[in-house]
Design an enzyme around this catalytic site. Structure first.
Site, PDB file in Angstrom:
ATOM      1  N   ASN A 163     -11.358 -99.059  37.410  1.00 24.64           N
ATOM      2  CA  ASN A 163     -10.569 -98.535  38.509  1.00 24.64           C
ATOM      3  C   ASN A 163     -11.346 -97.576  39.404  1.00 24.64           C
ATOM      4  OD1 ASN A 163     -10.103 -97.311  35.793  1.00 24.64           O
ATOM      5  ND2 ASN A 163      -9.325 -95.617  37.008  1.00 24.64           N
ATOM      6  N   GLN A 191      -6.711-103.948  37.822  1.00 22.10           N
ATOM      7  CA  GLN A 191      -7.448-103.819  39.070  1.00 22.10           C
ATOM      8  C   GLN A 191      -7.989-105.155  39.574  1.00 22.10           C
ATOM      9  OE1 GLN A 191      -7.701-101.258  41.003  1.00 22.10           O
ATOM     10  NE2 GLN A 191      -6.893 -99.651  39.684  1.00 22.10           N
ATOM     11  N   HIS A 213       2.018-102.862  41.143  1.00 28.11           N
ATOM     12  CA  HIS A 213       1.775-101.914  42.229  1.00 28.11           C
ATOM     13  C   HIS A 213       0.306-101.852  42.624  1.00 28.11           C
ATOM     14  CE1 HIS A 213      -0.029 -98.136  40.483  1.00 28.11           C
ATOM     15  NE2 HIS A 213       0.393 -98.676  39.366  1.00 28.11           N
ATOM     16  N   THR A 249      17.892-105.866  29.089  1.00 29.01           N
ATOM     17  CA  THR A 249      18.264-106.754  30.189  1.00 29.01           C
ATOM     18  C   THR A 249      17.165-106.773  31.242  1.00 29.01           C
ATOM     19  OG1 THR A 249      20.598-106.280  29.825  1.00 29.01           O
ATOM     20  CG2 THR A 249      19.998-107.228  31.948  1.00 29.01           C
ATOM     21  N   CYS A 361      -8.720 -81.635  37.951  1.00 30.69           N
ATOM     22  CA  CYS A 361      -8.644 -80.212  38.257  1.00 30.69           C
ATOM     23  C   CYS A 361      -7.740 -79.524  37.241  1.00 30.69           C
ATOM     24  CB  CYS A 361      -8.106 -80.003  39.670  1.00 30.69           C
ATOM     25  SG  CYS A 361      -8.017 -78.262  40.160  1.00 30.69           S
TER      26      CYS A 361
END
Length: 412
Positions: A163, A191, A213, A249, A361
Site C-alpha cells: 500500500n 491494493q 473502497h 443478513t 505521529c
C-alpha cells in the site's frame, strides 16, 4: 479514462493524490446500489417476492466480483472489510487445520490486518509465526520462503501489492512453494484488484482479499475468494449465510456496489468480452493498436505517475529518491523521499495537495514508516517519504500543478 469526467466529491478541493488510502465512490456505483437502499429492501433469504430482487442482485454481484479475479461465483464470500476478509482467511485456515501448533508465514511489510491477526493467532491459538524479511525493493525472496516452510506450515500470507510503495510480490512463485509443502497461500489483493489484472488461477492462490473502497465502491464492502475445497472456520456464526462462513443478513446494497465497481474495473482493465474481441482483432490487423488497447487505465496511470516522477526529479536535481522497485510496482503509485525536508512538513506546506506519508505521529513526534524501515531505509530517508497515488480522476493538469507545488515547497 472511462466514465464521468469529474467527480463531485473532488470539486473545489485539493488535488487528490491519495487513492491508495481510499477512492471516491464512482457515481455509477452509487446509482446501481441506490435502489437497494430504497425500494428493494427485502431480506435475500426470504422466499417471497420481496426477497427475490435482493437475492438476484446479490448473486449477480458475486458473479461480477468473481469475473474480476477469474474465480467462480460460489468461491466469493462477501465481508464487511478487507480486515475481516483477512481474519477469515488466517484464523479460518489455522483453526480448520486442526494442528496443535500450526505454522503461519507472512512478511515484514504486510498490512497490519494480517500482522496483528498473526499476533492474535500466537496468543490465542498457539500458532508459530514466521515473518520473512524483504529486500531493499520491498520484495520477498522466494528462497527465504522455501527455507522457512516446514511440515507444520498451514498458511502463507503475502500481499499482492504494498500500500505504501506499490511493490508487486512474486505471488505465483510463492504459491507454488507453499503448495509443495501442503500449505495454503492467502493473498491480500486490496491494493492490486482493480488496478492491475488479478487472476486467482494464474497466481495459484487459495484465498484472496478484495476491498471495495480501494476501487471506487463504498467502505464496508469487501470479499474473500475461497478456492473450492478449502476448509475454513467461520468468522461469524449463525444463520449460514455466505456458504456458512459469515452469518448475518447480507447487505445487498453494498454487495451490488462492490459488484458494480468490480465490473467497471474489469472494463478499465480490458477484461470485458468486447474488449477481448477488439484486442484479438487488433493483434491480427494492427499490433500497435493492440498494445494501446491492452494498456487501458493502467497505462494511462503509469504515464501520469512517470510524468510526476520526471517533473520532481528535474525540478529537484539529486534530491529525489524512489522508494520501492522501479518497475515491479503498481501503475498508480509513486513513493519518494526528498532530501532536506520531512514528508509531513512537505505536505503541510502544500495544502493544495491531498497525499500521505507512511510515518506515524505519536504525541507530536513522528516515527518512520515500518514498511520503509523493513526495506532498510534510514530513519531520515523514511521520514522524508511521501506517497503520491493516482486514480480514475487524476489528470495531466493535476500532475503539473502538484509537481510545481511540491518543488516550490521543497525549495522554499
Amino acid at each position: 479514462m472511462t466514465g464521468p469526467a469529474s467527480h463531485p466529491g473532488l470539486a473545489g478541493g485539493p488535488i487528490f493524490l491519495d487513492y491508495n488510502a481510499t477512492t471516491p465512490v464512482d457515481p455509477r456505483v452509487t446509482e446501481a446500489m441506490l435502489p437497494h437502499l430504497t425500494d428493494h429492501f427485502g431480506n435475500p433469504s426470504s422466499s417471497h417476492l420481496y426477497g427475490e430482487r435482493p437475492r438476484a442482485a446479490l448473486e449477480r454481484a458475486r458473479g461480477q466480483v468473481a469475473a474480476l479475479i477469474g474465480a467462480r461465483p460460489r468461491e466469493v464470500v462477501f465481508t464487511a472489510s478487507g480486515s475481516e476478509a483477512d481474519l477469515l482467511a488466517l484464523r479460518g485456515a489455522v483453526i480448520a487445520s486442526g494442528r496443535p501448533r500450526p505454522h503461519v508465514i507472512t512478511q515484514a511489510t504486510e498490512h497490519p490486518a494480517v500482522l496483528q491477526t498473526c499476533q492474535a493467532l500466537e496468543r490465542l491459538h498457539d500458532a508459530h509465526v514466521t515473518v520473512l524479511p524483504v529486500g531493499g525493493d520491498g520484495l520477498v525472496d522466494p528462497a527465504a520462503l522455501a527455507a522457512a516452510l516446514d511440515e507444520d506450515t498451514v498458511l502463507v500470507s503475502v500481499m499482492a501489492a504494498n500500500n505504501e510503495t506499490g511493490a508487486l510480490q512474486p505471488i505465483a512463485d510463492l504459491a507454488a512453494l507453499a503448495h509443495e509443502h501442503g500449505a495454503l497461500l492467502h493473498c491480500d489483493a486490496a491494493q492490486a484488484a482493480g488496478k492491475i489484472g488479478v487472476d486467482v488461477e494464474a497466481l495459484g492462490v487459495d484465498l484472496l482479499t478484495v476491498v471495495g473502497h480501494k476501487m471506487y465502491a463504498p467502505k464496508g464492502a469487501a470479499a474473500l475468494y475461497v478456492r473450492d475445497g478449502v476448509a475454513l472456520e467461520p468468522v461469524v456464526y449463525g444463520g449460514g449465510q455466505e456458504g456458512g462462513l459469515r452469518a448475518g443478513t447480507e447487505n445487498a446494497a453494498l454487495a451490488v456496489a462492490l459488484g458494480t465497481a468490480a465490473d467497471l474495473a474489469a472494463r478499465d482493465l480490458g477484461r470485458d468480452l468486447v474488449g477481448d474481441l477488439a484486442r484479438d482483432l487488433a493483434r491480427d490487423l494492427a499490433p500497435d493498436l493492440a498494445r494501446d488497447l491492452v494498456g487501458g487505465e493502467p497505462a494511462r496511470l503509469t504515464a501520469l505517475r512517470d510524468d510526476l516522477w520526471q517533473r520532481l526529479a528535474e525540478g529537484l536535481p539529486g534530491r529525489v529518491h524512489l522508494n520501492g522497485p522501479g518497475e515491479r510496482r503498481l501503475p498508480n503509485t509513486l513513493n519518494v523521499s526528498i532530501d532536506g525536508i520531512l514528508g509531513h512538513e512537505l505536505l503541510a506546506a502544500t495544502p493544495q495537495i491531498a497525499a500521505s506519508t507512511g510515518s506515524a505521529c505519536h504525541s507530536g513526534r513522528h516515527t518512520p514508516s515500518p514498511v520503509l524501515t523493513a526495506m532498510g531505509l534510514t530513519a531520515d530517508r523514511a521520514l522524508s517519504a511521501v506517497r503520491l497515488s493516482l486514480g480514475r480522476w487524476s489528470t495531466p493538469a493535476d500532475i503539473e500543478t502538484a509537481a510545481t507545488a511540491l518543488i516550490q515547497a521543497a525549495t522554499a
